[in-house]
Design an enzyme around this catalytic site. Structure first.
Site, PDB file in Angstrom:
ATOM      1  N   ASP A 175       0.535  -1.325   0.070  1.00 49.35           N
ATOM      2  CA  ASP A 175       0.007  -0.028  -0.174  1.00 49.35           C
ATOM      3  C   ASP A 175       0.733   1.543  -0.183  1.00 49.35           C
ATOM      4  O   ASP A 175       2.087   1.241   0.451  1.00 49.35           O
ATOM      5  CB  ASP A 175      -1.143  -0.131   1.247  1.00 49.35           C
ATOM      6  CG  ASP A 175      -2.277   0.904   1.164  1.00 49.35           C
ATOM      7  OD1 ASP A 175      -3.040   1.373   0.302  1.00 49.35           O
ATOM      8  OD2 ASP A 175      -1.852   1.723   2.525  1.00 49.35           O
ATOM      9  N   GLU A 230       1.229  -0.057  -4.989  1.00 47.91           N
ATOM     10  CA  GLU A 230      -0.199   0.790  -5.437  1.00 47.91           C
ATOM     11  C   GLU A 230       0.066   2.094  -5.536  1.00 47.91           C
ATOM     12  O   GLU A 230       0.933   2.724  -4.415  1.00 47.91           O
ATOM     13  CB  GLU A 230      -0.702   0.747  -3.945  1.00 47.91           C
ATOM     14  CG  GLU A 230      -2.302   1.553  -4.755  1.00 47.91           C
ATOM     15  CD  GLU A 230      -2.553   2.311  -3.141  1.00 47.91           C
ATOM     16  OE1 GLU A 230      -3.432   3.399  -3.626  1.00 47.91           O
ATOM     17  OE2 GLU A 230      -1.547   2.647  -2.500  1.00 47.91           O
TER      18      GLU A 230
END
Length: 734
Positions: free
Chosen positions: A413, A466
């Site tokens: 993330d 990401e």
């Protein structure tokens, strides 16, 4: 060493006694445990909640002498059994206990492991640190170890010692900063924390174990000593196949899921991991997903963080069950042919005082300077990737999930926030690197080490970034100068596509480049096309509600969007609920609106998703060359006025499909499409089908070539192009 009863005022024993009783004793073994004495051996113990203590010797139990009213007892003589056993009595309550003395046991952690940990190269630090059920000199107990280099004293506290930091002070390994203590006879599942006294300020902190594998159920946050339950895995075939998996050319269709809000019991209770497996696995198989990606399930205190503010980097959240229950979930997924990917968050951690933040009274896991160590957008701390022990911590966390739980991949993330020192910061709010640039050099080194470790230690396991910027070579090998990820989320495709789809169809011709621009960079990375949870929260609206037009047009646009996604080059990921056509944003406190499937338009969206998924899985042209330019060719990207695009997707064997998409609500009959040969075609998919609650305009039977060149192709066909719809065609003889 002399006994306290014979020591002179101001002696080292007096000083050690004072430090012990005030919970400041740095080296407990200098005072407690066994020592040489004139008459053999001196045994000294601290038992503040016991009135009498006996020592088990070769002559039986011998009473120990009370030398201080606060619970210090001594015995001196010969015939001590090792490790020695104590019998203790609280005369006020009548409680009698027998247990071994923790300070009769040597430390167990090896110098080699400590060296690797301090070097940032210990990939399985979870075996060294944390709480472990072990045997020490034939006695079963729990070995505790924690890194706290700026502590004056660290103690293990829990119900077993009335949370008294004086009772079980730990021993430190030289200058490594690692503290260790073996507590014999401690039961499994005992709750505990570490009490830490900072050596400079004297501040007392109560911290949960960063390396614990199980924690109490929120809102409590203590760690639990491990419970011996060896899981019997049955996924050997899956793991063996994964090692040789050609994921570059394989279909990858990911269902992104939040465990706590996919489905719930009628009374609002969460599904357990076992219940989730019972319901989710058949659903994934029926719907045609190859993998499930779970939003973070590492332990976290706040439901509303969705798991992205973790406090337990080695622990499955106890909200849904035990570690063994989660192992069973993964095992059952594998046996059903479903891969499991986890969201993993090494970018930042929360400020909660019981966890990593200022762990030993200093900025230990984070940076001291907030210009490096604090994330203003999220109110969280940023890991200090340049600190070796933090690197060992994070690498070991990733290793643990892949090793202990057989996880098939990690989605990392907020990678952009790691790469840039000035990420979301104004002038004066950040510090440059040693070369004056804004790149976080230590984070880059860490990410390369992470990906190298994953690909080397776990063949076939995947890593996903990401990453929302144009940072180069994110999904290129570290040895070639890349970051080493397997794949990168294509945030540019997602932003352009959703922007385009939200325009009124009458205006889409002015934004045609938002459809075509992606092909200019589509093969610079191994891209995944995301329609993720981030796009259906915080006022962004649900996928359905983003679509313009009346009710029918909204559903038609959504069907068209999904058709476009599934036929574009790149692997696929969709957030749960997208396939239902939910009308409102994702709500973490509620299950999905499954009742919507009682309505035809929503059933149509689910049916379309199912058919598209299976078509994608079973059509090589739609997945084999996702990452290669030869897997895609335009037929016509210039029909701006009619907002129509057409293209081919190719397989390695030369087979292909033809995709034609109409982004206006106009039924286009007699629409001419160029074709690369003179074959007849047939329609294999139509998003306007009556089965999907569409208007059922389309093309039945064979579509014969006309012999007329078109759009730079040697021949063409005439088709009916439904409104706000896409059709997929294949050569009738192919």
């Amino acid at each position: 060493m002399k006994s306290l009863s014979s020591s002179s005022p101001g002696s080292s024993e007096d000083s050690a006694q004072s430090l012990l009783l005030t919970a400041r004793l740095y080296d407990p073994c200098s005072f407690l445990g066994m020592h040489a004495a004139p008459n053999g051996r001196l045994i000294r113990v601290f038992q503040p909640y016991m009135s009498r203590v006996w020592l088990h010797t070769l002559s039986g139990y011998q009473p120990m002498r009370s030398v201080h009213q606060d619970g210090i007892f001594e015995w001196e003589g010969e015939g001590v059994m090792h490790p020695y056993l104590l019998r203790m009595e609280n005369t006020a309550t009548g409680v009698i206990e027998e247990r071994h003395d923790p300070y009769a046991f040597p430390m167990q952690i090896s110098g080699h492991d400590l060296y690797l940990f301090n070097e940032g190269r210990l990939l399985q630090a979870y075996h060294m640190l944390g709480a472990h059920r072990v045997r020490n000199h034939g006695v079963t107990g729990t070995r505790f170890a924690v890194w706290a280099p700026n502590a004056e004293r660290v103690s293990v506290v829990g119900d077993f010692n009335r949370w008294d930091g004086r009772v079980y002070p730990m021993m430190v390994h030289g200058h490594s900063g690692v503290w260790e203590l073996f507590i014999p006879d401690l039961p499994e599942g005992a709750i505990y924390k570490y009490e830490i006294r900072n050596r400079i300020s004297g501040e007392i902190l109560l911290k949960t174990d960063p390396y614990a594998t199980t924690y109490e159920l929120r809102p409590n946050n203590a760690a639990l000593t491990p419970i011996e339950q060896k899981y019997d895995w049955k996924d050997d075939d899956w793991i063996a196949r994964r090692k040789g998996w050609d994921w570059l050319h394989a279909p990858l269709n990911i269902y992104e899921l939040h465990v706590g809000s996919w489905k719930r019991h009628p009374d609002g209770r969460f599904y357990s991991y076992h219940e989730l497996a019972d319901h989710l696995i058949p659903y994934l198989q029926d719907m045609g997903y190859s993998h499930v990606e779970l939003l973070p399930i590492s332990e976290h205190p706040l439901d509303e963080s969705w798991g992205y503010q973790a406090t337990g980097y080695f622990a499955v959240t106890s909200r849904y069950g035990s570690p063994e229950a989660f192992m069973s979930f993964v095992d059952r997924c594998h046996q059903a042919g479903i891969g499991v990917i986890l969201d993993w968050v090494p970018a930042h951690f929360p400020q909660d005082s019981f966890s990593l933040a200022r762990f030993d009274g200093t900025a230990l896991y984070e940076h001291e300077d907030p210009r490096l160590g604090y994330h203003h957008d999220w109110g969280t701390y940023i890991f200090n990737y340049g600190r070796n022990e933090v690197k060992s911590f994070l690498l070991s966390s990733a290793h643990y999930w892949l090793s202990a739980f057989h996880i098939d991949g990690l989605r990392v993330d907020a990678v952009a926030s790691m790469l840039y020192l000035n990420y979301s910061r104004k002038e004066g709010e950040w510090l440059p690197n040693r070369y004056g640039g804004h790149e976080n050099l230590e984070a880059i080194e860490f990410l390369r080490a992470l990906n190298t470790m994953v690909h080397g230690e776990f063949p076939g396991a995947l890593t996903f970034a990401e990453e929302s910027t144009s940072w180069p070579a994110v999904s290129r090998p570290a040895y070639l100068g890349g970051l080493g990820f397997s794949m990168k989320w294509n945030m540019g495709w997602m932003n352009d596509t959703l922007s385009y789809m939200q325009h009124d169809p009458v205006h889409r011709r002015y934004h045609h480049n938002e459809l075509t621009f992606n092909q200019l960079y589509a093969y610079t990375e191994n891209f995944v096309l995301p329609l993720s949870h981030d796009e259906v929260v915080h006022g962004k609206k649900s996928m359905l509600d983003k679509m313009p037009g009346d009710g029918w047009q909204k559903f038609a646009n959504l069907r068209l969007l999904f058709t476009y996604q599934m036929t574009c080059p790149g692997k696929k990921i969709n957030f749960m609920g997208n396939e239902l056509g939910q009308g409102h944003e994702w709500r973490v406190g509620h299950e999905l609106d499954w009742y919507l499937l009682e309505r035809d338009p929503h059933r149509g969206i689910q049916a379309l998703t199912r058919d598209l998924n299976h078509l994608y899985l079973n059509t090589p042209a739609l997945h084999e060359l996702d990452f290669f330019a030869e897997g895609f060719s335009w037929i016509d990207c210039h029909d701006v006025e009619q907002s129509v695009i057409s293209y081919q997707r190719h397989a390695r064997d030369g087979s292909f499909v033809l995709v034609v998409l109409n982004f206006t609500p106009i039924l286009r009959t007699g629409y001419r499409v160029g074709i690369p040969g003179s074959s007849a075609y047939q329609e294999v998919f139509n998003s306007d089908s009556i089965y999907y609650d569409g208007s059922n305009a389309g093309n039945a039977g064979k579509i014969s070539p006309t012999g007329q060149p078109w759009s730079g192709q040697p021949d063409s066909i005439i088709i009916t192009l439904p409104p706000l719809a896409g059709v997929i065609l294949k050569a009738a003889d192919g």
